[in-house]
Structure formats: C-alpha cells, structure tokens
Design a protein around this motif. Structure first.
Motif, PDB file in Angstrom:
ATOM      1  N   ARG A 161      -5.830  -1.780  -9.685  1.00 37.05           N
ATOM      2  CA  ARG A 161      -6.375  -1.411 -10.998  1.00 37.05           C
ATOM      3  C   ARG A 161      -6.497  -2.626 -11.912  1.00 37.05           C
ATOM      4  O   ARG A 161      -7.196  -2.593 -12.908  1.00 37.05           O
ATOM      5  CB  ARG A 161      -5.480  -0.356 -11.666  1.00 37.05           C
ATOM      6  CG  ARG A 161      -5.522   1.005 -11.004  1.00 37.05           C
ATOM      7  CD  ARG A 161      -6.927   1.541 -10.897  1.00 37.05           C
ATOM      8  NE  ARG A 161      -6.996   2.873 -10.312  1.00 37.05           N
ATOM      9  CZ  ARG A 161      -8.075   3.398  -9.770  1.00 37.05           C
ATOM     10  NH1 ARG A 161      -9.193   2.684  -9.701  1.00 37.05           N
ATOM     11  NH2 ARG A 161      -8.071   4.612  -9.261  1.00 37.05           N
ATOM     12  N   LEU A 162      -5.800  -3.713 -11.551  1.00 35.90           N
ATOM     13  CA  LEU A 162      -5.876  -4.934 -12.346  1.00 35.90           C
ATOM     14  C   LEU A 162      -5.719  -6.126 -11.408  1.00 35.90           C
ATOM     15  O   LEU A 162      -4.878  -6.116 -10.508  1.00 35.90           O
ATOM     16  CB  LEU A 162      -4.763  -4.968 -13.401  1.00 35.90           C
ATOM     17  CG  LEU A 162      -4.498  -6.316 -14.091  1.00 35.90           C
ATOM     18  CD1 LEU A 162      -5.680  -6.711 -14.985  1.00 35.90           C
ATOM     19  CD2 LEU A 162      -3.213  -6.278 -14.892  1.00 35.90           C
ATOM     20  N   VAL A 191     -11.003  -6.209  -6.531  1.00 29.81           N
ATOM     21  CA  VAL A 191     -10.421  -5.072  -7.241  1.00 29.81           C
ATOM     22  C   VAL A 191     -11.365  -3.883  -7.340  1.00 29.81           C
ATOM     23  O   VAL A 191     -10.933  -2.766  -7.603  1.00 29.81           O
ATOM     24  CB  VAL A 191      -9.962  -5.499  -8.655  1.00 29.81           C
ATOM     25  CG1 VAL A 191     -11.134  -5.603  -9.611  1.00 29.81           C
ATOM     26  CG2 VAL A 191      -8.897  -4.572  -9.204  1.00 29.81           C
ATOM     27  N   ILE A 192     -12.657  -4.089  -7.129  1.00 27.57           N
ATOM     28  CA  ILE A 192     -13.596  -2.972  -7.230  1.00 27.57           C
ATOM     29  C   ILE A 192     -14.502  -2.979  -6.014  1.00 27.57           C
ATOM     30  O   ILE A 192     -15.161  -3.969  -5.716  1.00 27.57           O
ATOM     31  CB  ILE A 192     -14.397  -3.033  -8.542  1.00 27.57           C
ATOM     32  CG1 ILE A 192     -15.305  -1.805  -8.661  1.00 27.57           C
ATOM     33  CG2 ILE A 192     -15.176  -4.327  -8.680  1.00 27.57           C
ATOM     34  CD1 ILE A 192     -15.727  -1.503 -10.081  1.00 27.57           C
ATOM     35  N   ARG A 193     -14.495  -1.868  -5.301  1.00 27.74           N
ATOM     36  CA  ARG A 193     -15.249  -1.795  -4.049  1.00 27.74           C
ATOM     37  C   ARG A 193     -16.243  -0.650  -4.018  1.00 27.74           C
ATOM     38  O   ARG A 193     -16.883  -0.412  -3.002  1.00 27.74           O
ATOM     39  CB  ARG A 193     -14.280  -1.652  -2.866  1.00 27.74           C
ATOM     40  CG  ARG A 193     -13.147  -2.647  -2.841  1.00 27.74           C
ATOM     41  CD  ARG A 193     -13.610  -4.073  -2.909  1.00 27.74           C
ATOM     42  NE  ARG A 193     -14.373  -4.509  -1.758  1.00 27.74           N
ATOM     43  CZ  ARG A 193     -14.937  -5.705  -1.657  1.00 27.74           C
ATOM     44  NH1 ARG A 193     -14.839  -6.560  -2.649  1.00 27.74           N
ATOM     45  NH2 ARG A 193     -15.623  -6.030  -0.589  1.00 27.74           N
ATOM     46  N   SER A 194     -16.410   0.067  -5.102  1.00 24.33           N
ATOM     47  CA  SER A 194     -17.432   1.111  -5.176  1.00 24.33           C
ATOM     48  C   SER A 194     -17.657   1.464  -6.638  1.00 24.33           C
ATOM     49  O   SER A 194     -16.864   1.089  -7.516  1.00 24.33           O
ATOM     50  CB  SER A 194     -17.004   2.360  -4.401  1.00 24.33           C
ATOM     51  OG  SER A 194     -16.006   3.066  -5.102  1.00 24.33           O
ATOM     52  N   PHE A 235      -8.742  -4.333  -2.322  1.00 22.80           N
ATOM     53  CA  PHE A 235      -7.760  -3.581  -3.109  1.00 22.80           C
ATOM     54  C   PHE A 235      -8.509  -2.513  -3.904  1.00 22.80           C
ATOM     55  O   PHE A 235      -8.576  -2.540  -5.127  1.00 22.80           O
ATOM     56  CB  PHE A 235      -6.983  -4.517  -4.033  1.00 22.80           C
ATOM     57  CG  PHE A 235      -6.111  -5.501  -3.306  1.00 22.80           C
ATOM     58  CD1 PHE A 235      -4.840  -5.148  -2.897  1.00 22.80           C
ATOM     59  CD2 PHE A 235      -6.561  -6.772  -3.010  1.00 22.80           C
ATOM     60  CE1 PHE A 235      -4.026  -6.047  -2.207  1.00 22.80           C
ATOM     61  CE2 PHE A 235      -5.768  -7.681  -2.336  1.00 22.80           C
ATOM     62  CZ  PHE A 235      -4.491  -7.312  -1.932  1.00 22.80           C
ATOM     63  N   ASP A 236      -9.143  -1.597  -3.193  1.00 18.44           N
ATOM     64  CA  ASP A 236      -9.949  -0.573  -3.839  1.00 18.44           C
ATOM     65  C   ASP A 236      -9.068   0.549  -4.382  1.00 18.44           C
ATOM     66  O   ASP A 236      -7.892   0.661  -4.055  1.00 18.44           O
ATOM     67  CB  ASP A 236     -10.978  -0.003  -2.863  1.00 18.44           C
ATOM     68  CG  ASP A 236     -10.325   0.534  -1.598  1.00 18.44           C
ATOM     69  OD1 ASP A 236      -9.253   0.024  -1.234  1.00 18.44           O
ATOM     70  OD2 ASP A 236     -10.874   1.462  -0.989  1.00 18.44           O
ATOM     71  N   ARG A 251       0.829  -1.208   0.000  1.00 15.47           N
ATOM     72  CA  ARG A 251       0.000   0.000   0.000  1.00 15.47           C
ATOM     73  C   ARG A 251       0.862   1.257   0.000  1.00 15.47           C
ATOM     74  O   ARG A 251       0.534   2.253  -0.666  1.00 15.47           O
ATOM     75  CB  ARG A 251      -0.936  -0.010   1.216  1.00 15.47           C
ATOM     76  CG  ARG A 251      -1.987  -1.126   1.164  1.00 15.47           C
ATOM     77  CD  ARG A 251      -2.942  -1.054   2.343  1.00 15.47           C
ATOM     78  NE  ARG A 251      -3.849  -2.174   2.370  1.00 15.47           N
ATOM     79  CZ  ARG A 251      -4.967  -2.268   1.645  1.00 15.47           C
ATOM     80  NH1 ARG A 251      -5.285  -1.284   0.818  1.00 15.47           N
ATOM     81  NH2 ARG A 251      -5.746  -3.326   1.730  1.00 15.47           N
ATOM     82  N   ARG A 252       1.972   1.203   0.736  1.00 14.40           N
ATOM     83  CA  ARG A 252       2.880   2.355   0.738  1.00 14.40           C
ATOM     84  C   ARG A 252       3.447   2.610  -0.654  1.00 14.40           C
ATOM     85  O   ARG A 252       3.567   3.765  -1.091  1.00 14.40           O
ATOM     86  CB  ARG A 252       4.008   2.125   1.739  1.00 14.40           C
ATOM     87  CG  ARG A 252       3.580   2.233   3.202  1.00 14.40           C
ATOM     88  CD  ARG A 252       4.723   1.892   4.140  1.00 14.40           C
ATOM     89  NE  ARG A 252       5.887   2.739   3.919  1.00 14.40           N
ATOM     90  CZ  ARG A 252       7.102   2.459   4.369  1.00 14.40           C
ATOM     91  NH1 ARG A 252       7.317   1.336   5.038  1.00 14.40           N
ATOM     92  NH2 ARG A 252       8.099   3.289   4.139  1.00 14.40           N
TER      93      ARG A 252
END
Length: 786
Positions: free
Chosen positions: A644-645, A695-698, A638-639, A613-614
């Motif tokens: 992104r992939l 990979v997608i949370r919203s 992993f939002d 994340r850093r």
C-alpha cells in the motif's frame, strides 16, 4: 471481443479493453507495417502483455501467406510462465472463434535445470552441474561406449527421444515449462532437447534475453530463426546493461588457479590419447587446417556454447598454425595464464585499451592477436576431441578463453581495467582483471540487423529518447502512454524534510514566568525540518537518519497491510537499520508491523518474502526493507494489500567511484555525446521508477509512493520519471515535510476506502466495449474522453 485495426481483425480474449491498450496496439501495428523497430512505454498493470500477444498473433492470422514468428524475450522464468499463461487464454479464444486455422505452437525454452525430468541429473547443485550431469549421459561418445559397457549410465528420456527421431514432435498448443515437463514424462522424451528441436517449428517462442543477446547462447539456440520474426524485449528498461554484461568478462586469481588445474587435466588427457588413440588428434589437426566449420555437424547433445564474439566478427579461416596441435595450444594458454597472473600482481589501478593490452601481451608472452581470437573455438574443439563431459569443472579455462577471444576481436568499445582491491574495502587484497564492454549496441546490433521488427517495451523507459542513442538504432515508433483511471489510485509524493516536534513538558524548560500569581510554562516549538537526502555529505547525518526513521514510524501507524522500503545500496541499508536499532526507532516500527529484510542470499530473501506475504495475509501487516537494483526491485510485485506504500529512500545512483562506470561514462561522452550527468540521472531515475512501480499492478489496486530525497523536488530530476507517475504528482506534493505527508496519506487512504466506479460511467471511461471501439474507429481515439 473482436475488433478491427485498419486491415487487421484483432482477437482480444476479454469483454473490455483499456484505451491505452487500444492505442498501444495501433502504434505496434504501425511498427509492424513499416517493418521497423519501436520503443513503447506503457504503465504497469495496464495489460501490456496481452495487448502485445493479441495484436501480433492477430497480425499473423491476417497474413497467412507470410507467417510471422513471435520471439518473446523476458528477464525471468516467472515472467516467462506468466506470458505463456496469458497466451494460452488468448489461443483458446482464437481457436473458439476461428477453429483449427488459429492453432499455433508456442513453447517456453529454458535451461536444463528448469526442463530436465531426470531425477539423478536434477540432483546436481546448480545449473552448470546439471548441464555437466546431462552431458555425461547424452554425449555421443558416452553413448557409443555404452554399447560395449552396459555399466555406463545413460538418460532413458534422451534415448527415447533419439529413437523417436523425426516423430519426436509437439502437437499444436501453448506449452509452459510445466506442460513441457509433463509432456516429456508422458511420452518418455527429454523435454529440453525436444523444446530445442521445436524452436524451428514453433510460431511463438518465449525465452530469456540471453538467448538472443549473449552470442555464446544465441549461436546455438537462435541461429536458425527467420528474418520475418518479430522480437519483443519485455521489461526492457535495463536492456543496455544486459547487452554489456553479455560481452564482459572478469578474471580473478581463483580463476587463474582453476584454469591451471584445467590445463593439467587437459595435458593428461592429451598424453592418454596419444598413447591409445593418436588418430583422433591427427584428424582434429587436419580439420583445423581447413577451418572451424564443425559446429553444424555436431549433435545437439555435443554442442558447446558458441563463440563469445559476434557472428559477423568471426573470420571463417584456418586456425593459426601455432595452436593447431593440442600440446602447442596448451602451451600458449599457459603463457597467457602466466601473463595474466603478472598483470594481476599490481598495487595500482590500471586501465588500457584492447589494442594496447594485445600489443603488451604479444611483446611479453609472444601471443598474437589472431591466436587470441581463435582461443575459444580451439578450446571447444579440443574438449570435444578429448571427449570431456565435466564441463562444469572447466569453467575457469573457458572464462580465460572467452576473455582472450573478445580482447583479440574488438579494438573499440572495450576497456581492460585491473584493480588490486575493491574501492569500498581497500584493506582486503582482491585483484581483479575486467574486460568491460561499454557499448551496448555491439550485442544488440545483430538482432536489429537480422529481424524485421524489434519491440522494446517496459513500464519505465523514460526518458525514452536516450535508448536510441545507447543502442544505436532508429525507431519508426517511439511512444509513452499514460494510464486511464476512474480515480486517482496513485499518490506520489516528494518528501524533502522532517516534521515539527512540539515540546511542552515542563521538565525540559529552563525557566517559567510568574504573572499576577499565576505560573505560566513557556512552550517551545522545536523544528526538526532538516533536509533529507542520501547525498554523500548528508547520508550519515544523524538528523537525516532520524527523520527517515520517524517518517516510517508515522507511516506504519496509519498505512494498512504491507509497506515496502527501497534503499540505495546494501551497505546503506545495513547502516541505517543498525542506527535505527540503536536509537529505538526499529522497535517503534516493530510495535506496528513485522520487519523483513532482503539480503544478497537468494534463499534467505525468498524465505523473507514468503513470510512477509503471510504477515500481510493474516492482517498483521509487515515492512519489507529492500535495495534498488536488487532482485526484489526488478522482478517481485507487491500488488494489492502486499504494497500500500513504497518509500524510495534517496536517489539510487550507481557507485560513482567505480572504474568501470567511469570508463563507460567516458566512452558514452566521446562516442555518443551523452553527458556523464545525463546518463547517471537517467539510470538512477529509471531504477527509482522501477522500485515504486512495484506497488501498483492493476487499475483496481491503489498505493502511495514517497520519494524521500530533496533532489526529487528539482525539475531536472523528477522530469525523468515516467509520464504515468508525473501525471499524478501534484505541485502541492513536491516539497513536503513528514507531517504534511502524513496528512496527505490519511486523506488518500480515506478516499480509497470509498466505493468507486470501475467502469467509468461517471465521466472518465477506462473500460471500452466493442461499441466504443467502433465509434473510435469512426471518430478517432482523440475524441474519446478518458
């Protein structure tokens, strides 16, 4: 916003609502009205939690004469905290509009390790050690001895809680685990015992699956919950596996060795009590003649885990005479351990039913089925009589008695499987005896029977029609929802082969042509379009491994920020990374992004995730290698720029040579008529969907999903994916080579870089206002375009 769904006024704490949230609430209300159970699949990132909480709490407010208790079950402590945070926002909104009548008590309940505020107790290494350290300070006999011996250390928080007695209450409000700890510190009360006491008064309880599905825990935590409770199992795509694990036991040689040490210590304690306090042993004997109805008379600090068998399976009768006396019971356990040791000393895989196992045990060790059934409760009674507080040291003998009670109770739905070694490491002797449960419905049936409504929900329940068969229940509502979007922010692709490679370097050409004085170099077009798959006969093919690596090399050069890769197993991930390292592919990847790897060590993986994340936050970008069915695949989001992939390398089938899996498949085929291939495909595809769903949370997020295996191009495989993924999987994306996938990725990222209409005013409406809902109430959901 405030709106009505039929006779229920719903309080929703946001100015807009998604269409699928509104539909979700309608279907949920149908199930509550019918007082039945339901299956609801809703895409990740669409506000499933707040929709559930808003509808059920509003439903309760609309029926004040029949208050409904909400029992919300999550998989992890992190999910529990997120749920309580959402509920806190909702509760504040309801109180603001309705006043004190909307006030509720909502608590999160977890283990001592997560709720304890005594620093000396928390210094213990793990959860079992924390439990034992707590018991050493709170057990009734320890507290009684402390009146005579002031050197005995007690817990001040527990003593203050006990002194407060009936006044030890939580005021209305929503309490996260941190809130409970803070409240306990301020009042000087033990948060753990306070939370357990408040379960019977709380309107909303949030805790782990095990508090309802594991009979040992449910028997002391959830036994007093009323029938009118609504039970929600969130992220329940693996609920059948949780049920099976709750009723399965494994015994190894180290378990038997530890159990023998436990029996030696118990025997010493029995001899000591005979010499100093024989009356306690006589009193226990008299109580056992009448039966084991003792748990209800115990204080909360003395309660041990309940019987591992389900409540309706426990006979309320006297304990068999041959184990009433403590020394006789220890002798029976020694014979049991000796028999299990002989069974573990085998060179062949053995499988038998509980009936056959008990019959063999009776003939060779003289232990009857009824005796086995009472082993767990008899051990609990003995440990309480002997005033044993080091419960963590006695885990081996508890495991053996757990096994004995289960094998003595159930004749169907279980198998005893003995393996001399792990199939994947046949040269290392590691015998294991496993009592494996095959029927998930055994653990969840009491929940379905006891509570009026059970909601099973997740983002990946497809194919949804298999769950009623696996869990043996009939849902009144079974529905899968799609995600409404103003733009196609999900781009799933199926990669089936590698790419074309153009070789034009003259050094590699065997000849050239000379025409009219001009030298013409011949250009060769080499095809590297080998099919890619993790099928057993293909996974080690150098061409497949190379193509998988080249795919990632190409993708990390064009995809910004974070890339997450999932492999089918730890061994396959280790092997493929080693090959990439030898061939230089890993070096090419690391020239673009940093690489982090999930391991089976929780601490190492947590550190890797933090650094990943850093790296994404500072713009360096990173790749995270993970494993399907691992910790990361189940609970880590992993939002945004963290993902992104996501690349799913292969189809994550279970290890099909596992004897336990083969026995379960046989049981499912014979009992529920579920074919082996259907269940394996169902299980693999729900795991794959769970991985790519990270990979997608919203709806404001975007990301690509690559299913890198030619098998995903088959309709029978991909049709098992959730509808919200299939709705974005175009026919043109079903049979891609690496270069085609690169082209699609470039176009998708270019499109996502443009400003977009968040409210959907250009035609596709994904945010509904209160006025929109009023129109929908008049015209129907179907008339709304979204």
């Amino acid at each position: 916003m405030i709106f009505k769904i039929e006779d229920v006024t719903v309080y929703f704490p946001y100015d807009n609502i998604y269409p699928e949230q509104y539909e979700y609430m309608i279907e949920l209300k149908r199930a509550l009205d019918a007082k039945g159970h339901c299956l609801l699949e809703m895409p990740t990132g669409t506000g499933k939690t707040i929709a559930l909480l808003s509808l059920i709490t509003s439903y309760r407010l609309s029926r004040p004469d029949s208050p409904i208790k909400l029992v919300y079950c999550t998989r992890t402590v992190h999910e529990m905290e997120k749920t309580l945070a959402e509920l806190k926002v909702l509760h504040d909104y309801q109180v603001r509009h309705l006043g004190t009548q909307a006030k509720i008590l909502a608590i999160g309940l977890s283990s001592r390790k997560n709720l304890c505020v005594n620093t000396k107790v928390l210094a213990a290494e793990n959860r079992d050690s924390v439990d034992a350290a707590c018991r050493k300070r709170t057990a009734s006999w320890v507290r009684a001895l402390s009146t005579e011996n002031p050197n005995i250390e007690l817990c001040d928080y527990f003593e203050n809680y006990e002194k407060a007695a009936e006044n030890a209450l939580l005021p209305p409000g929503v309490y996260t685990l941190e809130d409970l700890r803070a409240f306990g510190k301020n009042c000087g009360w033990c948060p753990y015992f306070l939370a357990r006491h408040m379960v019977q008064f709380a309107n909303v309880i949030v805790y782990s699956y095990q508090y309802l599905l594991d009979p040992k825990v449910a028997g002391i935590i959830s036994k007093e919950l009323q029938k009118e409770s609504v039970v929600v199992f969130d992220e329940a795509h693996n609920i059948d596996n949780v049920c099976i694990e709750a009723l399965s036991v494994s015994v190894r040689r180290v378990t038997l060795e530890g159990a023998n040490r436990n029996l030696n210590k118990i025997r010493q304690e029995i001899d000591r009590f005979k010499a100093t306090d024989a009356g306690r042993l006589r009193a226990e004997y008299n109580r056992l003649v009448e039966g084991l109805a003792l748990r209800g008379d115990l204080s909360g600090s003395d309660q041990w885990l309940a019987n591992p068998a389900l409540p309706h399976d426990i006979l309320k009768e006297a304990v068999p005479g041959n184990i009433r006396r403590a020394e006789h019971f220890v002798h029976v356990l020694r014979r049991l351990l000796q028999y299990l040791g002989v069974r573990l000393d085998t060179e062949n895989v053995e499988k038998e039913s509980p009936v056959s196992f008990v019959s063999s045990l009776n003939s060779q060790a003289g232990i009857e089925q009824k005796t086995l059934k009472f082993c767990y409760d008899r051990l609990q009674s003995l440990m309480l009589t002997l005033e044993i507080t080091d419960t963590d040291e006695f885990l081996p003998i508890q495991t053996v008695c757990d096994f004995a009670t289960l094998v003595g109770t159930y004749a169907r739905g279980f198998s005893i499987i003995i393996e001399p070694y792990d199939e994947r490491m046949p040269h290392i002797p590691d015998p294991i005896l496993q009592l494996s449960c095959h029927d998930a419905s055994l653990a969840i049936k009491p929940v379905f029977d006891r509570f009026q409504s059970v909601v099973i929900t997740s983002g990946t329940l497809s194919p949804i029609d298999l769950y009623p068969r696996l869990l043996s229940f009939t849902p009144v509502v079974s529905r899968s929802f799609k995600m409404s979007m103003t733009r196609d922010c999900i781009c799933p692709m199926v990669l089936t082969r590698g790419r074309y490679v153009y070789k034009t370097n003259p050094d590699h050409l065997p000849y050239c042509l000379v025409l009219y004085g001009f030298t013409l170099w011949v250009v060769f077009f080499f095809s590297d379009q080998l099919p890619v798959s993790t099928k057993f006969d293909m996974r080690s093919d150098p061409g497949v491994v190379r193509n998988y690596g080249k795919l990632l090399v190409e993708m990390v050069s064009i995809v910004p920020d974070g890339v997450v890769c999932f492999f089918v197993s730890y061994s396959y991930m280790d092997g493929i990374i080693a090959t990439w390292n030898e061939t230089g592919i890993l070096k090419e990847i690391m020239q673009q992004k940093l690489v982090f790897i999930e391991t089976q060590d929780v601490v190492e993986t947590t550190l890797a995730l933090d650094n990943y994340r850093r790296a994404c936050d500072c713009g360096r970008g990173a790749v995270f290698f993970s494993v399907a069915r691992g910790k990361v695949a189940e609970g880590i989001d992993f939002d945004r720029h963290y993902g992104r992939l996501v690349v799913m390398y292969g189809v994550p089938f279970q290890y099909t040579l596992s004897k336990i899996l083969l026995a379960r498949l046989e049981y499912l085929r014979d009992t529920f008529q579920i074919k082996e291939g259907d269940f394996l495909t169902f299980d693999a595809l729900r795991q794959a969907a769970q991985c790519v769903g990270r990979v997608i949370r919203s709806k404001a997020d975007y990301g690509m999903m690559i299913f890198a295996d030619k098998r995903y191009s088959r309709h029978d495989k991909r049709s098992k994916l959730p509808g919200w993924i299939l709705s974005h999987l175009r026919d043109a994306h079903l049979n891609l080579s690496t270069d085609m996938a690169i082209h699609i990725a470039r176009e998708f990222l270019r499109k996502m870089a443009q400003p977009y209409d968040k409210a959907g005013t250009m035609g596709r409406k994904t945010l509904l206002t209160q006025e929109d809902l009023e129109k929908m109430a008049e015209t129907g959901v179907q008339d709304m375009a979204y």
